[in-house]
Design a protein around this motif. Structure first.
Motif, mmCIF file in Angstrom:
data_model
loop_
_atom_site.group_PDB
_atom_site.id
_atom_site.type_symbol
_atom_site.label_atom_id
_atom_site.label_comp_id
_atom_site.label_asym_id
_atom_site.label_seq_id
_atom_site.Cartn_x
_atom_site.Cartn_y
_atom_site.Cartn_z
ATOM 1 N N GLY A 90 1.049 -1.254 0.188
ATOM 2 C CA GLY A 90 -0.085 0.168 -0.214
ATOM 3 C C GLY A 90 0.968 1.150 -0.112
ATOM 4 N N ILE A 91 1.950 1.012 0.489
ATOM 5 C CA ILE A 91 2.950 2.504 0.647
ATOM 6 C C ILE A 91 3.668 2.811 -0.297
ATOM 7 N N SER A 92 3.980 1.614 -1.242
ATOM 8 C CA SER A 92 5.166 1.480 -2.323
ATOM 9 C C SER A 92 3.952 1.977 -3.087
ATOM 10 N N GLN A 93 2.599 1.559 -3.380
ATOM 11 C CA GLN A 93 1.295 2.339 -4.350
ATOM 12 C C GLN A 93 1.406 3.720 -3.958
ATOM 13 N N PHE A 94 1.607 3.964 -2.709
ATOM 14 C CA PHE A 94 1.490 5.567 -2.385
ATOM 15 C C PHE A 94 2.398 6.624 -3.498
ATOM 16 N N LEU A 95 3.913 5.839 -2.611
ATOM 17 C CA LEU A 95 5.044 6.677 -3.243
ATOM 18 C C LEU A 95 5.280 6.985 -5.083
ATOM 19 N N CYS A 96 4.700 6.456 -5.655
ATOM 20 C CA CYS A 96 3.964 5.648 -7.352
ATOM 21 C C CYS A 96 3.818 6.610 -7.819
ATOM 22 N N ASN A 97 2.426 7.473 -7.104
ATOM 23 C CA ASN A 97 1.348 7.905 -7.701
ATOM 24 C C ASN A 97 1.793 8.469 -9.073
ATOM 25 N N SER A 98 2.725 9.868 -8.201
ATOM 26 C CA SER A 98 3.799 10.473 -9.283
ATOM 27 C C SER A 98 4.615 10.548 -9.598
ATOM 28 N N THR A 99 4.684 10.872 -11.333
ATOM 29 C CA THR A 99 5.837 10.076 -11.575
ATOM 30 C C THR A 99 6.940 11.307 -11.456
ATOM 31 N N PHE A 100 8.376 11.208 -11.481
ATOM 32 C CA PHE A 100 9.057 12.169 -11.228
ATOM 33 C C PHE A 100 10.494 11.069 -12.366
ATOM 34 N N ASP A 101 11.772 12.369 -12.642
ATOM 35 C CA ASP A 101 13.146 11.696 -12.867
ATOM 36 C C ASP A 101 14.234 11.252 -11.921
ATOM 37 N N LEU A 102 14.017 9.914 -11.794
ATOM 38 C CA LEU A 102 14.977 9.289 -10.680
ATOM 39 C C LEU A 102 15.944 9.981 -10.697
ATOM 40 N N ASN A 103 16.810 10.386 -11.719
ATOM 41 C CA ASN A 103 18.404 11.496 -11.258
ATOM 42 C C ASN A 103 17.764 12.286 -11.088
ATOM 43 N N MET A 104 17.173 13.316 -10.908
ATOM 44 C CA MET A 104 17.067 14.908 -10.371
ATOM 45 C C MET A 104 15.862 14.503 -9.388
ATOM 46 N N GLN A 105 16.828 13.552 -8.039
ATOM 47 C CA GLN A 105 16.045 13.805 -6.615
ATOM 48 C C GLN A 105 17.307 13.582 -5.386
ATOM 49 N N SER A 106 17.477 13.996 -4.631
ATOM 50 C CA SER A 106 17.731 13.814 -3.341
ATOM 51 C C SER A 106 17.324 13.138 -2.338
ATOM 52 N N GLU A 107 17.790 11.979 -1.806
ATOM 53 C CA GLU A 107 18.063 10.727 -0.975
ATOM 54 C C GLU A 107 18.683 11.336 0.151
ATOM 55 N N TYR A 108 16.727 11.023 1.139
ATOM 56 C CA TYR A 108 17.808 11.168 2.906
ATOM 57 C C TYR A 108 17.416 10.386 4.167
ATOM 58 N N GLU A 109 18.642 10.125 4.375
ATOM 59 C CA GLU A 109 17.967 9.074 5.597
ATOM 60 C C GLU A 109 18.500 9.491 6.733
ATOM 61 N N ILE A 110 17.328 9.791 7.548
ATOM 62 C CA ILE A 110 17.697 10.066 9.398
ATOM 63 C C ILE A 110 18.629 9.116 10.127
ATOM 64 N N LEU A 111 19.224 9.302 10.306
ATOM 65 C CA LEU A 111 20.225 8.249 11.572
ATOM 66 C C LEU A 111 20.834 8.340 12.220
ATOM 67 N N TYR A 112 20.574 9.713 13.007
ATOM 68 C CA TYR A 112 20.634 9.815 14.107
ATOM 69 C C TYR A 112 19.808 10.884 15.172
ATOM 70 N N THR A 113 19.940 10.327 16.446
ATOM 71 C CA THR A 113 19.423 11.523 17.160
ATOM 72 C C THR A 113 19.650 13.177 16.797
ATOM 73 N N TRP A 114 19.142 13.798 17.664
ATOM 74 C CA TRP A 114 19.817 15.189 17.537
ATOM 75 C C TRP A 114 21.499 15.509 18.152
ATOM 76 N N ASP A 115 21.653 14.455 19.598
ATOM 77 C CA ASP A 115 23.017 14.593 19.575
ATOM 78 C C ASP A 115 23.721 13.465 18.728
ATOM 79 N N SER A 116 23.697 13.168 17.779
ATOM 80 C CA SER A 116 24.534 12.165 17.269
ATOM 81 C C SER A 116 24.653 10.587 18.246
#
Length: 215
Positions: free
Chosen positions: A4-30
């Motif tokens: 369900g979430i995968s389908q939701f994220l794919c509802n809109s088209t976009f250029d995979l070469n023109m995007q930035s991806e980020y992952e939040i890996l730490y708490t505010w104090d590292s």
């Protein structure tokens, strides 16, 4: 990721070469987070920057009482993901908050913690599937200050002693002082960011009357 979430994220088209991806890996104090990281994807949208979120659903605190797809004041007291876009030469910045239950909050700030516009409209949709949620927002270009060159993203969840504050660019542990509290407006810790890396080198941000008269 659930179907369900995968389908939701794919509802809109976009250029995979023109995007930035980020992952939040730490708490505010590292300190490392103890769950699958919250993921944020920025990509081109129609008359704005598309911000997509894929995250664990903690369901804590309870949902805000406001209507989904509408601004909700004080959203930072709930389960949220936030992104800040800064012009470091002026300390003008855009703050965007989104919630798994569908509420959102936009603030335009000129100076640290100095909002001059709040609860602006925004297209935002969210879906919860089991223990995960996904959301997609369109951030209009008129909300961005001129010359954005820094950004940070955050996530908050939990209640009471379990309240957890996470940061894409956290404060290093060797700079934490005794009694220090989370501060998402510590602009000096923001990371480098240029919208042209998503929109293309020749792209120029449209002008905005919202920022006229600001330093």
């Amino acid at each position: 990721m659930s179907e369900g979430i995968s389908q939701f994220l794919c509802n809109s088209t976009f250029d995979l070469n023109m995007q930035s991806e980020y992952e939040i890996l730490y708490t505010w104090d590292s300190s490392p987070v103890n769950h699958d990281p919250i993921r944020i994807i920025l990509s081109p949208g129609v008359e704005g920057l598309k911000m997509r979120v894929s995250a664990p659903f903690f369901n804590d605190p309870e949902a805000p009482t406001g209507q989904p797809r509408k601004p909700f004041p004080g959203l930072w007291d709930y389960e949220v993901v936030e992104s800040f876009f800064l012009d470091s030469t002026t300390d003008n910045y855009l703050e965007v908050e989104v919630c798994p239950h569908g509420q959102h909050l936009i603030l335009l700030l000129s100076g640290v913690r100095q909002p001059f516009q709040q609860q602006l409209p925004m297209v935002f949709n969210a879906a919860i599937t089991g223990n995960r949620w996904a959301g997609e927002a369109l951030l209009p270009w008129i909300y961005f200050p001129p010359n954005v060159n820094k950004m940070n993203s955050y996530a908050i969840h939990g209640s009471g002693e379990k309240r957890t504050y996470e940061a894409l660019y956290p404060i290093p542990k060797n700079e934490i002082v005794k009694g220090q509290k989370p501060n998402f407006h510590a602009l000096s810790y923001f990371g480098d960011f240029h919208i042209q890396s998503i929109m293309g080198d020749g792209w120029e941000k449209p002008g905005s009357d919202l920022w006229k008269g600001k330093p």
